[in-house]
Write an enzyme that holds these catalytic residues in place. Structure first.
Site, PDB file in Angstrom:
ATOM      1  N   HIS A  63      -6.455  42.188  10.776  1.00  0.00           N
ATOM      2  CA  HIS A  63      -5.889  40.862  11.028  1.00  0.00           C
ATOM      3  C   HIS A  63      -6.821  40.081  11.936  1.00  0.00           C
ATOM      4  O   HIS A  63      -7.091  38.910  11.697  1.00  0.00           O
ATOM      5  CB  HIS A  63      -4.503  40.970  11.661  1.00  0.00           C
ATOM      6  CG  HIS A  63      -3.837  39.635  11.850  1.00  0.00           C
ATOM      7  ND1 HIS A  63      -2.520  39.507  12.207  1.00  0.00           N
ATOM      8  CD2 HIS A  63      -4.307  38.358  11.746  1.00  0.00           C
ATOM      9  CE1 HIS A  63      -2.207  38.217  12.301  1.00  0.00           C
ATOM     10  NE2 HIS A  63      -3.275  37.501  12.037  1.00  0.00           N
ATOM     11  N   GLU A 117      -9.714  32.808  12.022  1.00  0.00           N
ATOM     12  CA  GLU A 117      -9.917  33.860  13.013  1.00  0.00           C
ATOM     13  C   GLU A 117     -11.159  33.599  13.860  1.00  0.00           C
ATOM     14  O   GLU A 117     -11.161  33.826  15.073  1.00  0.00           O
ATOM     15  CB  GLU A 117     -10.001  35.225  12.324  1.00  0.00           C
ATOM     16  CG  GLU A 117      -8.685  35.694  11.731  1.00  0.00           C
ATOM     17  CD  GLU A 117      -7.598  35.853  12.778  1.00  0.00           C
ATOM     18  OE1 GLU A 117      -7.861  36.463  13.830  1.00  0.00           O
ATOM     19  OE2 GLU A 117      -6.477  35.349  12.548  1.00  0.00           O
ATOM     20  N   HIS A 121     -10.299  32.677  17.652  1.00  0.00           N
ATOM     21  CA  HIS A 121     -10.564  33.833  18.507  1.00  0.00           C
ATOM     22  C   HIS A 121     -12.055  34.113  18.701  1.00  0.00           C
ATOM     23  O   HIS A 121     -12.508  34.368  19.808  1.00  0.00           O
ATOM     24  CB  HIS A 121      -9.896  35.081  17.917  1.00  0.00           C
ATOM     25  CG  HIS A 121      -8.420  34.949  17.743  1.00  0.00           C
ATOM     26  ND1 HIS A 121      -7.545  34.946  18.815  1.00  0.00           N
ATOM     27  CD2 HIS A 121      -7.655  34.801  16.624  1.00  0.00           C
ATOM     28  CE1 HIS A 121      -6.304  34.817  18.365  1.00  0.00           C
ATOM     29  NE2 HIS A 121      -6.341  34.721  17.051  1.00  0.00           N
TER      30      HIS A 121
END
Length: 228
Positions: A63, A117, A121
Site C-alpha cells: 500500500h 503515494e 508520502h
C-alpha cells in the site's frame, strides 16, 4: 516620521513573498511499510476493480512506505516541485505491477496510485530517497517479508475463517522478528476482517525495527481472513 512597526513590516514583506509555496518536512524518524490483503480490499460494499494486467496474485501487496514521526504524527505532500515522473521508475514498472497493484475503481489505475503515494508520502522522504530509490526500497522490503507464509505456517489461512488477533500478531512477529500493527475493515455483512499489516522501518528505508509508537489495532479479538 514612520512608526517602527510600519518600518518592520516593510522590511519583512520581501521575505514573506519570497518564501517557498511548498512545505518541507523536518527529518522524520521512521517509515511505516504498509501491506494490504487484496481479499479484504475487495470484500467490502465498495468492492474493487482489477488492473488491466488481470487479477493480482493472492498475496499481500504494497500500500505504501510512509514517513512518520516518533510522536505519532506524520508529514505529507512535502514538495510540489518534485511531482511523480513515471520515466524515473520505468525499470521498476513490471515489479511494481506485481507487488504494488491498484485495486481501486476510481480510474487512473496503477499510475494514479503510485503518483498519489509518491506525492503524499514519498516527497517527504527526499532527504534520503529520491523517487527511484523510494519505490525501489519498497520493493526490496516486500521481497524480504512474506506475511502470507508466516500466517500459513501458523495455520492461519485466507479461507474465510475466524482467527484470533493475538495469533495473527504472533505469527507475523515470528516471521519478521518485529511486532506488527494490524488494521481491519468490514466486509459486506459488517464482519471485521484482516485488512492491513504495517511494520516499522528505519529512516533509511533499509531494515525493520521495533515501532517507536504504539501498535494498537482497530481490530476486535477475532477477525476473518477472507479468500481472494
Amino acid at each position: 516620521m514612520m512608526q517602527p512597526s510600519i518600518m518592520l513590516l516593510l522590511l519583512l514583506l520581501p521575505l514573506l513573498f519570497s518564501a517557498p509555496s511548498t512545505s518541507t518536512a523536518r527529518d522524520f524518524d521512521f517509515f511505516y511499510f504498509v501491506l494490504q490483503w487484496p481479499g479484504s480490499f475487495c470484500d467490502t460494499k465498495k468492492s474493487c476493480c482489477y488492473p488491466a494486467t488481470g487479477k493480482p496474485t493472492a498475496d499481500f501487496s504494497i500500500h505504501g512506505l510512509w514517513p512518520n514521526y516518533a510522536d505519532g504524527s506524520y508529514p505529507s505532500n512535502c514538495d510540489r516541485k518534485t511531482p511523480y515522473d513515471s520515466s524515473q521508475i520505468a525499470d521498476l514498472t513490471e515489479s511494481l505491477r506485481s507487488q504494488w497493484p491498484s485495486l481501486a475503481c476510481s480510474g487512473g489505475g496503477e499510475s494514479t496510485f503510485w503518483k498519489h503515494e509518491w506525492e503524499k508520502h514519498g516527497t517527504c522522504s527526499e532527504s534520503v530517497l529520491d523517487q527511484h530509490a523510494y519505490f525501489g526500497a519498497a520493493l526490496r522490503l516486500r521481497n524480504r517479508i512474506n506475511l502470507l507464509q508466516s500466517l500459513q505456517d501458523a495455520g492461519i489461512k485466507p479461507d474465510g475463517g475466524s482467527y484470533s488477533l493475538t495469533d495473527i500478531s504472533s505469527a507475523i512477529r515470528n516471521g519478521t522478528g518485529f511486532e506488527p500493527k494490524l488494521e481491519c475493515n468490514a466486509d459486506e455483512g459488517g464482519n471485521q476482517q484482516l485488512y492491513q499489516v504495517s511494520v516499522c522501518v528505519d529512516a533509511k528505508g533499509e531494515r525493520l525495527i521495533e515501532c517507536p509508537v504504539s501498535t494498537t489495532s482497530n481490530c476486535p479479538s477475532r477477525v476473518e481472513f477472507p479468500p481472494f
